[in-house]
Design a protein around this motif. Structure first.
Motif, mmCIF file in Angstrom:
data_model
loop_
_atom_site.group_PDB
_atom_site.id
_atom_site.type_symbol
_atom_site.label_atom_id
_atom_site.label_comp_id
_atom_site.label_asym_id
_atom_site.label_seq_id
_atom_site.Cartn_x
_atom_site.Cartn_y
_atom_site.Cartn_z
ATOM 1 N N SER A 13 -23.413 17.224 -85.740
ATOM 2 C CA SER A 13 -23.081 15.936 -86.354
ATOM 3 C C SER A 13 -21.808 16.099 -87.167
ATOM 4 N N ASN A 35 -24.099 8.436 -85.153
ATOM 5 C CA ASN A 35 -25.366 8.913 -85.713
ATOM 6 C C ASN A 35 -25.634 8.314 -87.088
ATOM 7 N N SER A 71 -30.219 17.556 -74.936
ATOM 8 C CA SER A 71 -30.807 18.836 -75.317
ATOM 9 C C SER A 71 -29.696 19.839 -75.605
ATOM 10 N N ARG A 75 -30.827 4.496 -81.001
ATOM 11 C CA ARG A 75 -30.960 5.941 -80.873
ATOM 12 C C ARG A 75 -31.970 6.477 -81.873
ATOM 13 N N ASP A 76 -32.517 7.623 -81.518
ATOM 14 C CA ASP A 76 -33.427 8.350 -82.395
ATOM 15 C C ASP A 76 -32.756 9.679 -82.691
ATOM 16 N N ASN A 77 -32.199 9.821 -83.873
ATOM 17 C CA ASN A 77 -31.446 11.035 -84.196
ATOM 18 C C ASN A 77 -32.337 12.273 -84.223
ATOM 19 N N ALA A 78 -33.574 12.092 -84.630
ATOM 20 C CA ALA A 78 -34.487 13.236 -84.698
ATOM 21 C C ALA A 78 -34.806 13.778 -83.311
ATOM 22 N N LYS A 79 -34.859 12.889 -82.338
ATOM 23 C CA LYS A 79 -35.205 13.298 -80.970
ATOM 24 C C LYS A 79 -33.973 13.443 -80.081
ATOM 25 N N ASN A 80 -32.798 13.118 -80.618
ATOM 26 C CA ASN A 80 -31.557 13.180 -79.832
ATOM 27 C C ASN A 80 -31.649 12.342 -78.560
ATOM 28 N N THR A 81 -32.106 11.132 -78.727
ATOM 29 C CA THR A 81 -32.185 10.224 -77.593
ATOM 30 C C THR A 81 -31.393 8.955 -77.909
#
Length: 122
Positions: A30, A53, A25, A71-77
């Motif tokens: 990037s 990323n 969070s 990883r999920d770049n949109a969710k930053n996970t």
């Protein structure tokens, strides 16, 4: 301020599987690399896996073929799927985020999570 929060650790028998997750969070720039490190008792912290990323990945030889980072770049996970776990995988696993300078790819900032315990034992 960037914060990383891990989840998913626990106790598992040899040969079993676990999935670790980390949610970042804050203001995350990037390019960046999200990674998992681990530290076993009495040992130095070591790199487990990284994922840029842009999608490129890197694994420690000891986990190749058993662990998968995603990883999920949109969710930053970022997640770490751990299969065929061995007792020697027992450690505290840490999520790591490095933001990079665009032109040089040198590390701009680095952040760590608080760690999550993974214990592989029968």
């Amino acid at each position: 301020q960037v914060q990383l929060v891990e989840s998913g650790g626990g106790l598992v028998q040899p040969g079993g599987s676990l999935r670790l997750s980390c949610a970042a969070s804050g203001s995350i720039l990037s390019p960046n690399i999200m990674a998992w490190y681990r530290q076993a008792p009495g040992k130095q912290r070591e790199l487990v896996a990284t994922m840029h990323n842009g999608g490129s990945t890197n694994y420690a030889d000891s986990v190749k073929g058993r662990f998968t980072i995603s990883r999920d770049n949109a969710k930053n996970t970022v997640s770490l799927q751990m299969n065929s776990l061995k007792p020697e995988d027992t450690a505290v696993y840490y999520c790591n985020l490095k933001t990079l300078m665009i032109l040089t790819s040198r590390v701009r900032n680095e952040y760590w999570g608080q760690g999550t315990q993974v214990t592989v034992s029968s």
